[in-house]
Motif scaffolding. Structure first.
Motif, mmCIF file in Angstrom:
data_model
loop_
_atom_site.group_PDB
_atom_site.id
_atom_site.type_symbol
_atom_site.label_atom_id
_atom_site.label_comp_id
_atom_site.label_asym_id
_atom_site.label_seq_id
_atom_site.Cartn_x
_atom_site.Cartn_y
_atom_site.Cartn_z
ATOM 1 N N PRO A 63 0.819 -1.209 0.000
ATOM 2 C CA PRO A 63 0.000 0.000 0.000
ATOM 3 C C PRO A 63 0.858 1.266 0.000
ATOM 4 N N LEU A 64 0.348 2.282 -0.646
ATOM 5 C CA LEU A 64 0.962 3.599 -0.625
ATOM 6 C C LEU A 64 0.362 4.405 0.525
ATOM 7 N N TYR A 65 0.963 5.533 0.813
ATOM 8 C CA TYR A 65 0.497 6.409 1.892
ATOM 9 C C TYR A 65 -0.938 6.867 1.664
ATOM 10 N N THR A 66 -1.367 6.958 0.408
ATOM 11 C CA THR A 66 -2.718 7.433 0.079
ATOM 12 C C THR A 66 -3.749 6.318 -0.001
ATOM 13 N N ASP A 67 -3.339 5.067 0.165
ATOM 14 C CA ASP A 67 -4.260 3.939 0.055
ATOM 15 C C ASP A 67 -4.964 3.657 1.379
ATOM 16 N N SER A 68 -5.953 2.790 1.302
ATOM 17 C CA SER A 68 -6.628 2.279 2.498
ATOM 18 C C SER A 68 -6.376 0.788 2.584
ATOM 19 N N VAL A 69 -6.512 0.251 3.781
ATOM 20 C CA VAL A 69 -6.243 -1.170 4.009
ATOM 21 C C VAL A 69 -7.258 -1.749 4.978
ATOM 22 N N ARG A 70 -7.363 -3.057 4.942
ATOM 23 C CA ARG A 70 -8.066 -3.797 5.990
ATOM 24 C C ARG A 70 -7.012 -4.606 6.720
ATOM 25 N N VAL A 71 -6.962 -4.461 8.045
ATOM 26 C CA VAL A 71 -5.960 -5.157 8.849
ATOM 27 C C VAL A 71 -6.589 -5.784 10.088
ATOM 28 N N HIS A 72 -6.049 -6.929 10.438
ATOM 29 C CA HIS A 72 -6.306 -7.524 11.744
ATOM 30 C C HIS A 72 -5.186 -6.996 12.626
ATOM 31 N N TYR A 73 -5.501 -6.524 13.822
ATOM 32 C CA TYR A 73 -4.433 -5.992 14.668
ATOM 33 C C TYR A 73 -4.801 -6.058 16.149
ATOM 34 N N MET A 74 -3.756 -6.059 16.958
ATOM 35 C CA MET A 74 -3.880 -5.875 18.399
ATOM 36 C C MET A 74 -2.694 -5.024 18.823
ATOM 37 N N GLY A 75 -2.979 -3.919 19.514
ATOM 38 C CA GLY A 75 -1.934 -3.030 19.994
ATOM 39 C C GLY A 75 -1.803 -3.112 21.497
ATOM 40 N N ARG A 76 -0.562 -3.171 21.978
ATOM 41 C CA ARG A 76 -0.282 -3.302 23.414
ATOM 42 C C ARG A 76 0.797 -2.309 23.837
ATOM 43 N N LEU A 77 0.767 -1.992 25.125
ATOM 44 C CA LEU A 77 1.875 -1.277 25.758
ATOM 45 C C LEU A 77 2.909 -2.316 26.171
ATOM 46 N N ILE A 78 4.040 -1.874 26.710
ATOM 47 C CA ILE A 78 5.075 -2.817 27.123
ATOM 48 C C ILE A 78 4.577 -3.664 28.300
ATOM 49 N N PRO A 79 5.123 -4.861 28.485
ATOM 50 C CA PRO A 79 4.718 -5.694 29.617
ATOM 51 C C PRO A 79 4.979 -4.997 30.953
ATOM 52 N N SER A 80 4.126 -5.313 31.927
ATOM 53 C CA SER A 80 4.254 -4.749 33.269
ATOM 54 C C SER A 80 3.777 -5.806 34.263
ATOM 55 N N PRO A 81 3.991 -5.587 35.566
ATOM 56 C CA PRO A 81 3.506 -6.559 36.543
ATOM 57 C C PRO A 81 1.993 -6.775 36.459
ATOM 58 N N SER A 82 1.242 -5.725 36.194
ATOM 59 C CA SER A 82 -0.218 -5.853 36.100
ATOM 60 C C SER A 82 -0.658 -6.511 34.793
ATOM 61 N N TYR A 83 0.123 -6.291 33.744
ATOM 62 C CA TYR A 83 -0.195 -6.816 32.414
ATOM 63 C C TYR A 83 1.052 -7.482 31.835
ATOM 64 N N PRO A 84 1.311 -8.754 32.183
ATOM 65 C CA PRO A 84 2.539 -9.428 31.740
ATOM 66 C C PRO A 84 2.707 -9.489 30.218
ATOM 67 N N GLN A 85 1.610 -9.466 29.477
ATOM 68 C CA GLN A 85 1.676 -9.457 28.019
ATOM 69 C C GLN A 85 1.620 -8.036 27.461
ATOM 70 N N GLY A 86 1.365 -7.054 28.324
ATOM 71 C CA GLY A 86 1.198 -5.667 27.906
ATOM 72 C C GLY A 86 -0.275 -5.300 27.854
ATOM 73 N N HIS A 87 -0.611 -4.124 28.351
ATOM 74 C CA HIS A 87 -1.995 -3.644 28.338
ATOM 75 C C HIS A 87 -2.460 -3.454 26.899
ATOM 76 N N ILE A 88 -3.607 -4.022 26.545
ATOM 77 C CA ILE A 88 -4.172 -3.885 25.200
ATOM 78 C C ILE A 88 -4.897 -2.551 25.121
ATOM 79 N N PHE A 89 -4.506 -1.716 24.165
ATOM 80 C CA PHE A 89 -5.164 -0.417 24.002
ATOM 81 C C PHE A 89 -6.035 -0.360 22.753
#
Length: 177
Positions: A63-89
């Motif tokens: 894709p170019l910067y002007t295109d659109s996409v369909r994506v599967h995604y999961m975004g997380r913060l870095i791992p922490s004691p409360s969220y060993p895999q990282g908080h999902i945002f």
């Protein structure tokens, strides 16, 4: 968020070492920059995102910067004691595990994302699935995002699969094909 900036930088540095050594399939990619703001935040010109290719796609175009996409995604913060895999945002997954048979990929414009995410998308082909680590200065920056609630100085980790590219046709109209 004790020592948040330092902890995030240490996390990115640890992934950078893996990428520099080519360990576990990690590599680095130079991020594009449309504005000078990244230069002022990171004057050392270390404008890298870090990727780990999990699946290789069969697509032929990116894709170019002007295109659109369909994506599967999961975004997380870095791992922490409360969220060993990282908080999902944020996620497109219907659960906490990727299931291509039941999950509906999110539709988004490449140019409406943070620099690090847009950079990764523009290097993927349909079917690619990557783990991406984005330093804070290629993400939401120094300030807490009022939209996402992501704290300032947050490194971001994404699991992304590019499902479809919608190429922009051009300036004669605003449709995609």
């Amino acid at each position: 968020y004790d020592n948040w900036k330092v902890r995030n930088q240490q996390y990115v540095d640890s992934v950078a070492r893996l990428a520099d050594a080519g360990i576990d399939g990690w590599s680095k990619m130079v991020a594009f920059n449309l504005v000078d703001s990244v230069e002022s935040i990171n004057p050392n010109n270390n404008h890298y995102i870090y990727i780990q290719k999990m699946e290789r796609g069969t697509g032929e175009t990116r894709p170019l910067y002007t295109d659109s996409v369909r994506v599967h995604y999961m975004g997380r913060l870095i791992p922490s004691p409360s969220y060993p895999q990282g908080h999902i945002f944020g996620k497109s997954y219907s659960t906490y595990e990727f299931n291509e048979a039941t999950d509906v990929p999110a539709l988004m414009a490449v140019n409406e994302n943070i620099i690090g995410f847009s950079t990764a998308l523009m290097h993927m082909v349909e079917g690619d699935r990557w783990k991406i680590v984005i330093p804070y200065y290629l993400g939401y920056g120094e300030l807490t995002s009022t939209i996402t609630g992501i704290p300032g100085y947050s490194a971001l980790t994404f699991d992304v699969k590019l499902a479809r590219i919608y190429k922009y046709k051009g300036s004669d109209n605003s449709t995609w094909h």
